[in-house]
Design an enzyme around this catalytic site. Structure first.
Site, PDB file in Angstrom:
ATOM      1  N   SER A  51       0.749  -1.247   0.000  1.00  0.00           N
ATOM      2  CA  SER A  51       0.000   0.000   0.000  1.00  0.00           C
ATOM      3  C   SER A  51       0.783   1.303   0.000  1.00  0.00           C
ATOM      4  O   SER A  51       1.948   1.371   0.353  1.00  0.00           O
ATOM      5  CB  SER A  51      -1.002   0.037   1.148  1.00  0.00           C
ATOM      6  OG  SER A  51      -1.792  -1.118   1.164  1.00  0.00           O
ATOM      7  N   SER A  90      -1.748  -4.267  -3.056  1.00  0.00           N
ATOM      8  CA  SER A  90      -1.390  -2.919  -2.627  1.00  0.00           C
ATOM      9  C   SER A  90      -2.633  -2.040  -2.593  1.00  0.00           C
ATOM     10  O   SER A  90      -3.359  -1.924  -3.576  1.00  0.00           O
ATOM     11  CB  SER A  90      -0.353  -2.316  -3.584  1.00  0.00           C
ATOM     12  OG  SER A  90       0.104  -1.080  -3.122  1.00  0.00           O
ATOM     13  N   ASP A 122      -3.755   1.438  -2.790  1.00  0.00           N
ATOM     14  CA  ASP A 122      -3.209   2.724  -3.228  1.00  0.00           C
ATOM     15  C   ASP A 122      -4.334   3.754  -3.273  1.00  0.00           C
ATOM     16  O   ASP A 122      -5.215   3.692  -4.146  1.00  0.00           O
ATOM     17  CB  ASP A 122      -2.557   2.573  -4.599  1.00  0.00           C
ATOM     18  CG  ASP A 122      -1.488   1.481  -4.610  1.00  0.00           C
ATOM     19  OD1 ASP A 122      -0.732   1.404  -3.631  1.00  0.00           O
ATOM     20  OD2 ASP A 122      -1.436   0.704  -5.581  1.00  0.00           O
TER      21      ASP A 122
END
Length: 360
Positions: free
Chosen positions: A249, A287, A289
């Protein structure tokens, strides 16, 4: 890539263990930063941070982004959210999108501490004078997973840590690297952290504004500086750590003072996520984001056709903030024997010099 005004860089010259990209002649683009080259260059925006260290077991913390308007009863600011990949625990996201506003400061911390941080943020805002009758509140708390270097399951962040970050928020230059919510993060094969940058933007007949970005970097990919890939295995050799899970992240917070509305701010937030690609993010499936953009300026009627300078500034400031989050981080030994090494800046300079970056 241009060198900063008045600076030069020669391959092989001594380089400190940590330096801002701008100090190395590696600031991206030709935009002009604000006085501190950080998010606090946007008027009425403050940052507070608390860092926790306990031997090698704990490396975590809290970062608070505090616009003055939401640090008092009834305060609200237009805001937009862009989700690059939704593998995250962003508290308050749905109401932010639905109403296009924030009504609390924004907190960043480690994944499993996000919910305790949200509860503490609610306590803080409810206690503000004038909020005695408030019965609904939308705390905004972002996170990244710092479990590679810290005992994340212990959920060490307490209400007092959050309150300290909020109460000590200041407009002084933002501490970067292994601080606050970036204390235990890792990115692009190296030690990550908190980074921040800003750009002053000329809007022509619409005047000017400032775009400021703060990042919490904790994502995978290959570090890219001025278009030059910096492979962690090559840079660190035997010290390279292959145990880091892919993803993990990145949180991006963008502040503007242009008077944009929520729809336009979502578009600005998207450009911040796009800025991750410039430093080599692989946008892995694991991840989370996220970018949140908010505006502290008086409402205006800037048409979309005038937004390009703000879009460009958001991408450029994001790129520089991400580089600084790594360049200012220090090697950290964490839980279970994991070690995340700082970017070797002499190696970066050598690679960039060989690629002709400083002659462009």
């Amino acid at each position: 890539m241009r060198l900063c005004a008045g600076q030069s860089r020669v391959a092989g010259m001594p380089i400190g263990p940590s330096s801002r990209a701008r100090d190395l002649g590696l600031a991206p683009g030709g935009g002009t930063p604000g006085p501190t080259n950080s998010i606090v260059d946007v008027p009425s925006v403050r940052v507070g941070q608390v860092s926790l260290h306990e031997g090698t077991r704990l490396h975590t913390g809290v970062t608070a982004i505090v616009p003055d308007t939401v640090d008092r009863a009834g305060g609200r600011l237009p805001a937009g959210l862009f989700v690059g990949n939704g593998y995250g625990k962003l508290v308050g996201a749905t109401q932010l999108v639905e109403l296009g506003e924030i009504e609390t400061p924004i907190l960043l911390t480690g994944t499993l501490s996000a919910f305790r941080a949200a509860d503490a943020l609610v306590s803080y805002v409810l206690a503000l004078p004038g909020n005695e009758r408030v019965e609904s509140l939308n705390p905004v708390v972002g996170e990244t997973n710092d479990g590679h270097l810290s005992d994340i399951r212990s959920r060490p962040i307490t209400e007092e840590h959050v309150l300290e970050a909020l109460r000590t928020a200041t407009s002084a230059p933002v501490a970067q690297g292994c601080v606050g919510a970036g204390t235990g993060t890792a990115a692009l094969g190296f030690k990550g952290g908190i980074g921040s940058a800003s750009r002053q933007v000329d809007l022509g007949d619409r005047g000017s504004c400032t775009v400021g970005v703060l990042v919490q970097s904790n994502f995978s990919g290959t570090l890219t500086v001025a278009g030059v890939p910096i492979d962690a295995q090559e840079a660190l050799g035997a010290d390279a750590d292959h145990a880091v899970p892919r993803g993990n992240s990145c949180m991006l917070v963008v502040a503007v003072d242009a008077g944009l509305d929520a729809r336009q701010l979502r578009r600005v937030a998207a450009r911040a996520v796009f800025g991750m690609a410039r430093v080599g993010s692989d946008f892995a499936q694991g991840s989370g984001d996220y970018a949140i953009a908010f505006d502290v300026g008086a409402a205006s009627d800037i048409p979309d056709t005038k937004l390009n300078p703000i879009f460009f500034a958001a991408q450029e400031a994001t790129e520089e903030a991400l580089l600084d989050s790594l360049f200012l981080a220090t090697t950290t030994q964490g839980a279970d024997g994991h070690v995340k090494h700082a970017v070797p800046l002499d190696f970066v300079i050598e690679k960039c010099a060989m690629a002709g970056v400083f002659d462009r």
